[in-house]
Design a protein around this motif. Structure first.
Motif, PDB file in Angstrom:
ATOM      1  N   GLY A  15       0.835  -1.203   0.000  1.00 12.20           N
ATOM      2  CA  GLY A  15       0.000   0.000   0.000  1.00 12.20           C
ATOM      3  C   GLY A  15       0.868   1.249   0.000  1.00 12.20           C
ATOM      4  N   THR A  16       0.559   2.164   0.897  1.00  7.89           N
ATOM      5  CA  THR A  16       1.278   3.433   0.993  1.00  7.89           C
ATOM      6  C   THR A  16       1.883   3.569   2.379  1.00  7.89           C
ATOM      7  N   GLU A  17       3.141   3.952   2.415  1.00  7.66           N
ATOM      8  CA  GLU A  17       3.854   4.176   3.684  1.00  7.66           C
ATOM      9  C   GLU A  17       4.152   5.665   3.804  1.00  7.66           C
ATOM     10  N   TYR A  18       3.959   6.198   4.991  1.00  3.56           N
ATOM     11  CA  TYR A  18       4.291   7.590   5.294  1.00  3.56           C
ATOM     12  C   TYR A  18       5.384   7.565   6.357  1.00  3.56           C
ATOM     13  N   LEU A  19       6.609   7.821   5.937  1.00  2.00           N
ATOM     14  CA  LEU A  19       7.729   7.852   6.870  1.00  2.00           C
ATOM     15  C   LEU A  19       7.777   9.227   7.507  1.00  2.00           C
ATOM     16  N   VAL A  20       7.603   9.270   8.817  1.00  4.13           N
ATOM     17  CA  VAL A  20       7.607  10.518   9.574  1.00  4.13           C
ATOM     18  C   VAL A  20       8.928  10.570  10.328  1.00  4.13           C
ATOM     19  N   GLN A  21       9.731  11.601  10.029  1.00  4.73           N
ATOM     20  CA  GLN A  21      11.062  11.625  10.635  1.00  4.73           C
ATOM     21  C   GLN A  21      11.531  13.033  10.949  1.00  4.73           C
ATOM     22  N   SER A  22      12.408  13.074  11.930  1.00  2.68           N
ATOM     23  CA  SER A  22      13.111  14.295  12.287  1.00  2.68           C
ATOM     24  C   SER A  22      14.557  13.879  12.531  1.00  2.68           C
ATOM     25  N   GLU A  23      15.307  14.758  13.088  1.00  7.19           N
ATOM     26  CA  GLU A  23      16.701  14.446  13.399  1.00  7.19           C
ATOM     27  C   GLU A  23      16.805  13.418  14.526  1.00  7.19           C
ATOM     28  N   TYR A  24      15.740  13.304  15.356  1.00  5.28           N
ATOM     29  CA  TYR A  24      15.803  12.487  16.559  1.00  5.28           C
ATOM     30  C   TYR A  24      14.869  11.282  16.592  1.00  5.28           C
ATOM     31  N   PHE A  25      13.996  11.154  15.633  1.00  3.91           N
ATOM     32  CA  PHE A  25      13.105   9.991  15.622  1.00  3.91           C
ATOM     33  C   PHE A  25      12.602   9.731  14.207  1.00  3.91           C
ATOM     34  N   ALA A  26      12.149   8.511  14.015  1.00  2.00           N
ATOM     35  CA  ALA A  26      11.505   8.116  12.752  1.00  2.00           C
ATOM     36  C   ALA A  26      10.460   7.049  13.084  1.00  2.00           C
ATOM     37  N   VAL A  27       9.297   7.194  12.473  1.00  8.04           N
ATOM     38  CA  VAL A  27       8.216   6.241  12.648  1.00  8.04           C
ATOM     39  C   VAL A  27       7.462   6.169  11.320  1.00  8.04           C
ATOM     40  N   CYS A  28       6.788   5.095  11.105  1.00  6.59           N
ATOM     41  CA  CYS A  28       6.096   4.892   9.831  1.00  6.59           C
ATOM     42  C   CYS A  28       4.603   4.735  10.087  1.00  6.59           C
ATOM     43  N   TYR A  29       3.800   5.384   9.271  1.00  5.10           N
ATOM     44  CA  TYR A  29       2.361   5.161   9.260  1.00  5.10           C
ATOM     45  C   TYR A  29       2.057   4.485   7.935  1.00  5.10           C
ATOM     46  N   SER A  30       1.220   3.475   7.980  1.00  3.22           N
ATOM     47  CA  SER A  30       0.978   2.650   6.811  1.00  3.22           C
ATOM     48  C   SER A  30      -0.513   2.621   6.477  1.00  3.22           C
ATOM     49  N   TRP A  69      15.207   2.794   5.907  1.00  5.03           N
ATOM     50  CA  TRP A  69      14.647   4.128   5.733  1.00  5.03           C
ATOM     51  C   TRP A  69      15.007   5.061   6.878  1.00  5.03           C
ATOM     52  N   CYS A  70      15.429   4.511   7.990  1.00  4.32           N
ATOM     53  CA  CYS A  70      15.631   5.286   9.215  1.00  4.32           C
ATOM     54  C   CYS A  70      17.087   5.723   9.360  1.00  4.32           C
ATOM     55  N   ALA A  71      17.309   7.027   9.373  1.00  2.70           N
ATOM     56  CA  ALA A  71      18.658   7.569   9.552  1.00  2.70           C
ATOM     57  C   ALA A  71      18.984   7.807  11.027  1.00  2.70           C
ATOM     58  N   VAL A  72      17.998   7.644  11.893  1.00  2.44           N
ATOM     59  CA  VAL A  72      18.183   7.868  13.327  1.00  2.44           C
ATOM     60  C   VAL A  72      18.686   6.580  13.973  1.00  2.44           C
ATOM     61  N   PRO A  73      19.738   6.661  14.799  1.00  2.00           N
ATOM     62  CA  PRO A  73      20.202   5.448  15.495  1.00  2.00           C
ATOM     63  C   PRO A  73      19.070   4.816  16.314  1.00  2.00           C
ATOM     64  N   LYS A  74      19.019   3.479  16.295  1.00  2.00           N
ATOM     65  CA  LYS A  74      17.950   2.734  16.973  1.00  2.00           C
ATOM     66  C   LYS A  74      17.806   3.115  18.442  1.00  2.00           C
ATOM     67  N   LYS A  75      18.917   3.292  19.119  1.00  2.02           N
ATOM     68  CA  LYS A  75      18.887   3.596  20.548  1.00  2.02           C
ATOM     69  C   LYS A  75      18.189   4.939  20.813  1.00  2.02           C
ATOM     70  N   ASN A  89      16.082   6.471  18.702  1.00  2.00           N
ATOM     71  CA  ASN A  89      14.688   6.337  18.257  1.00  2.00           C
ATOM     72  C   ASN A  89      13.836   5.655  19.324  1.00  2.00           C
ATOM     73  N   ARG A  90      14.346   4.610  19.929  1.00  2.00           N
ATOM     74  CA  ARG A  90      13.598   3.895  20.967  1.00  2.00           C
ATOM     75  C   ARG A  90      13.418   4.746  22.220  1.00  2.00           C
ATOM     76  N   ALA A  91      14.362   5.633  22.491  1.00  2.00           N
ATOM     77  CA  ALA A  91      14.226   6.520  23.649  1.00  2.00           C
ATOM     78  C   ALA A  91      13.141   7.573  23.417  1.00  2.00           C
ATOM     79  N   VAL A  92      13.003   8.027  22.196  1.00  2.00           N
ATOM     80  CA  VAL A  92      12.051   9.095  21.879  1.00  2.00           C
ATOM     81  C   VAL A  92      10.648   8.552  21.634  1.00  2.00           C
ATOM     82  N   ILE A  93      10.536   7.432  20.939  1.00  2.00           N
ATOM     83  CA  ILE A  93       9.225   6.866  20.593  1.00  2.00           C
ATOM     84  C   ILE A  93       8.715   5.988  21.739  1.00  2.00           C
ATOM     85  N   ASN A  94       7.480   6.230  22.150  1.00  2.00           N
ATOM     86  CA  ASN A  94       6.829   5.451  23.192  1.00  2.00           C
ATOM     87  C   ASN A  94       6.332   4.139  22.579  1.00  2.00           C
TER      88      ASN A  94
END
Length: 164
Positions: free
Chosen positions: A80-95, A110-116, A118-123
């Motif tokens: 389908g369609t993916e919407y990659l939502v990203q900033s300098e500090y997080f990335a998340v995808c809406y599908s 697709w994610c340029a943010v380090p996993k560590k 990203n996991r700290a910022v995203i709940n």
């Protein structure tokens, strides 16, 4: 005389209890996480980009004029369609697929943010709750509105300043 003092003391006690309950309820209402600061947002289409085959559109989402906006990249996939939502500090995808529209973790490629970070910022619990926001596919306008509305809830409380 003693009776009068007792009545005055009771009134003062009732008044003190009323004030205490009022302050406590105001504090609890503030602690519910109502994020009125994120009720207003602006979404602008980015023009004149050489995006390649998979990227179909790019938007900038901002909740405040003072901060760097969040980028939303629309990609077509097999599902389908993916919407990659990203900033300098997080990335998340809406599908948006045949099973509905919702959030999921961004693909590693697709994610340029380090996993560590990203996991700290995203709940992660909220990410799981937002897995299906609507049971049907949505168009771009609806998707962007849902993203703008639900994204602040995905950001852990200590990092909401990243959006404004």
């Amino acid at each position: 005389m003693f009776n009068l003092k007792l009545k005055v003391m009771k009134r003062i006690s009732y008044l003190a209890v009323f004030i205490l309950v009022f302050l406590l309820s105001a504090n609890l209402a503030n602690a519910t996480g109502n994020r009125s600061a994120f009720n207003e947002y602006e979404i602008n289409l980015v023009q004149d980009l050489h995006m390649g085959k998979q990227v179909k559109a790019v938007w900038k989402l901002s909740y405040s004029k003072n901060e760097t906006p969040v980028t939303v990249v629309k990609r077509k996939t097999i599902d389908g369609t993916e919407y990659l939502v990203q900033s300098e500090y997080f990335a998340v995808c809406y599908s948006s697929t045949s099973t509905g529209f919702g959030a999921k973790a961004a693909k590693g490629a697709w994610c340029a943010v380090p996993k560590k970070i990203n996991r700290a910022v995203i709940n992660q619990q909220e990410l799981a709750r937002q897995e299906i926001l609507t049971p049907a596919k949505v168009d771009d306008e609806t998707a962007l509105g849902l993203i703008a509305s639900y994204l602040p809830d995905l950001i852990n409380k200590g990092y909401t300043h990243l959006l404004n």
